[in-house]
Design a protein around this motif. Structure first.
Motif, PDB file in Angstrom:
ATOM      1  N   ALA A 152      21.970 -15.064  16.320  1.00 39.17           N
ATOM      2  CA  ALA A 152      21.014 -15.053  15.218  1.00 39.17           C
ATOM      3  C   ALA A 152      21.550 -15.819  14.025  1.00 39.17           C
ATOM      4  O   ALA A 152      22.754 -15.935  13.831  1.00 39.17           O
ATOM      5  CB  ALA A 152      20.722 -13.605  14.809  1.00 39.17           C
ATOM      6  N   CYS A 175      20.176 -12.509   9.289  1.00 32.77           N
ATOM      7  CA  CYS A 175      19.085 -12.024  10.146  1.00 32.77           C
ATOM      8  C   CYS A 175      18.885 -10.535   9.898  1.00 32.77           C
ATOM      9  O   CYS A 175      19.843  -9.760   9.929  1.00 32.77           O
ATOM     10  CB  CYS A 175      19.429 -12.280  11.613  1.00 32.77           C
ATOM     11  N   THR A 199      16.172  -7.274  14.927  1.00 33.73           N
ATOM     12  CA  THR A 199      14.894  -7.201  15.634  1.00 33.73           C
ATOM     13  C   THR A 199      14.146  -5.897  15.386  1.00 33.73           C
ATOM     14  O   THR A 199      12.936  -5.836  15.584  1.00 33.73           O
ATOM     15  CB  THR A 199      15.126  -7.365  17.145  1.00 33.73           C
ATOM     16  N   ALA A 243      11.581  -8.044  10.337  1.00 36.25           N
ATOM     17  CA  ALA A 243      11.849  -8.949  11.450  1.00 36.25           C
ATOM     18  C   ALA A 243      10.762 -10.013  11.549  1.00 36.25           C
ATOM     19  O   ALA A 243       9.573  -9.699  11.639  1.00 36.25           O
ATOM     20  CB  ALA A 243      11.941  -8.172  12.761  1.00 36.25           C
ATOM     21  N   GLY A 244      11.179 -11.268  11.510  1.00 38.71           N
ATOM     22  CA  GLY A 244      10.240 -12.380  11.579  1.00 38.71           C
ATOM     23  C   GLY A 244       9.549 -12.687  10.272  1.00 38.71           C
ATOM     24  O   GLY A 244       8.770 -13.644  10.195  1.00 38.71           O
ATOM     25  N   CYS A 302      14.330 -15.858   8.386  1.00 36.61           N
ATOM     26  CA  CYS A 302      13.612 -16.071   9.648  1.00 36.61           C
ATOM     27  C   CYS A 302      12.895 -17.422   9.695  1.00 36.61           C
ATOM     28  O   CYS A 302      12.477 -17.863  10.776  1.00 36.61           O
ATOM     29  CB  CYS A 302      12.592 -14.953   9.878  1.00 36.61           C
ATOM     30  N   CYS A 362      13.346 -20.123  12.494  1.00 40.66           N
ATOM     31  CA  CYS A 362      14.028 -19.576  13.672  1.00 40.66           C
ATOM     32  C   CYS A 362      13.085 -19.628  14.874  1.00 40.66           C
ATOM     33  O   CYS A 362      11.908 -19.263  14.764  1.00 40.66           O
ATOM     34  CB  CYS A 362      14.463 -18.136  13.421  1.00 40.66           C
ATOM     35  N   ASN A 389      12.802 -17.714  17.246  1.00 42.13           N
ATOM     36  CA  ASN A 389      12.351 -16.383  17.655  1.00 42.13           C
ATOM     37  C   ASN A 389      11.467 -15.715  16.610  1.00 42.13           C
ATOM     38  O   ASN A 389      11.143 -14.531  16.747  1.00 42.13           O
ATOM     39  CB  ASN A 389      13.565 -15.490  17.938  1.00 42.13           C
ATOM     40  N   GLN A 390      11.081 -16.450  15.573  1.00 40.57           N
ATOM     41  CA  GLN A 390      10.364 -15.835  14.464  1.00 40.57           C
ATOM     42  C   GLN A 390       9.076 -15.156  14.912  1.00 40.57           C
ATOM     43  O   GLN A 390       8.816 -13.998  14.565  1.00 40.57           O
ATOM     44  CB  GLN A 390      10.057 -16.875  13.391  1.00 40.57           C
ATOM     45  N   CYS A 449       9.773 -11.979  16.996  1.00 43.53           N
ATOM     46  CA  CYS A 449      10.238 -10.854  16.174  1.00 43.53           C
ATOM     47  C   CYS A 449       9.087 -10.257  15.363  1.00 43.53           C
ATOM     48  O   CYS A 449       8.953  -9.039  15.261  1.00 43.53           O
ATOM     49  CB  CYS A 449      11.353 -11.307  15.242  1.00 43.53           C
TER      50      CYS A 449
END
Length: 320
Positions: free
Chosen positions: A8, A12, A15, A20-21, A26, A29, A31-32, A35
């Motif tokens: 991460a 961060c 999660t 998250a996100g 974020c 990222c 994975n935004q 998340c």
């Protein structure tokens, strides 16, 4: 067990956090969205797909630089040519991950080539029988077309390159990244998290301004768990082709890359001189190691490159 993934970005929120996100860390990222949707506990299917796609690539190397203008793309092309020239049985691929400034098609002399798509994915463009290239430059209508994309779209393009290009069996995949420590770099590291990356090679010039940014690049590598294979000092000095006198065009006022590497305990792979004939070879797309004498690099450049290549091969073999 920590809810913060091992790969991460810094700060961060994790999660399981309500942020998250959504937090500022974020932004950009890969994975935004996962998340933010609450699906972060599920593995990213792209990471597994990339792992499978690159399973036949033995060594994966990220080429990084803290700032632009240090010759990172030129060094990448030299290393690619050099590794491929060691043996016809060594297969090398170069991924031009500089989405907004793709220069590898010109440097490698394959501008205007087309990428073909088949059931097995995109086929890279072959520079030689054992050196291939993929770049967004092959997908543009004109070399003058600007790529005006925000971070998420650039990240998506990098994901597509890593997951859909059919490289075949490669000994080395060199990933030429843009300057800095931003979206593209974080995305590449996260997408390659399970693909056993050999490490990163950093390119700098001797002056303090460049070294300042490379220090940040080394810190980035350490924070994301990316091994530093070593540092290449480019344009370290200039040897006059007429009188053979040596001049420091970019003075190493603080000791250059050698002093920095000693301080930060990272390997110095070698230094490449400032070579006008090499610059002309890259502009014309000539093969720098097999070009006519008028365009080929000087002997000291060739010898310095060979030393760097030997150290890269040794470092990659030790990473397995």
């Amino acid at each position: 067990m920590s809810s913060v993934p091992d790969n991460a970005p810094q700060h961060c929120p994790g999660t399981q956090s309500e942020d998250a996100g959504k937090a500022s860390a974020c932004a950009g990222c890969p994975n935004q969205n996962i998340c933010a949707s609450g699906e972060a506990s599920q593995p990213d299917p792209a990471v597994e797909l990339i792992k499978q796609r690159l399973s036949n690539v033995k060594h994966k190397i990220l080429i990084l630089s803290g700032k632009g203008g240090v010759g990172k793309s030129t060094v990448t092309s030299l290393i690619g040519h050099g590794l491929a020239s060691m043996s016809p049985d060594i297969n090398v691929g170069i991924l031009d991950a500089d989405i907004c400034g793709p220069s590898q098609p010109r440097v490698l002399g394959v501008r205007g080539e087309q990428v073909h798509n088949s059931g097995s994915g995109w086929s890279p463009v072959y520079v030689t029988d054992n050196l291939s290239l993929m770049s967004i430059g092959f997908l543009l209508g004109s070399p003058d077309d600007a790529v005006i994309w925000r971070g998420p779209k650039k990240n998506g393009m990098i994901k597509q390159f890593l997951s859909e290009v059919d490289w075949g069996d490669l000994d080395y995949l060199l990933i030429d990244t843009p300057p800095g420590t931003s979206d593209e770099h974080l995305s590449a590291v996260q997408y390659l998290a399970q693909a056993q990356v050999s490490g990163a090679l950093l390119v700098t010039t001797p002056q303090e301004l460049s070294l300042l940014d490379v220090r940040k690049e080394i810190d980035f590598c350490r924070k994301v768990g990316l091994r530093v294979l070593g540092v290449v000092e480019n344009m370290s000095l200039f040897v006059c082709p007429n009188c053979k006198s040596r001049s420091e065009i970019f003075p190493a006022t603080s000791g250059g890359a050698a002093a920095m590497c000693r301080e930060l305990r990272v390997p110095l792979l070698g230094a490449l001189p400032l070579e006008p004939r090499l610059a002309r070879a890259c502009d014309s797309g000539a093969l720098p190691l097999s070009a006519p004498a008028a365009a080929a690099p000087a002997a000291n450049t060739h010898d310095a490159l060979r030393e760097i290549l030997d150290k890269i091969v040794a470092a990659c073999e030790n990473s397995n």
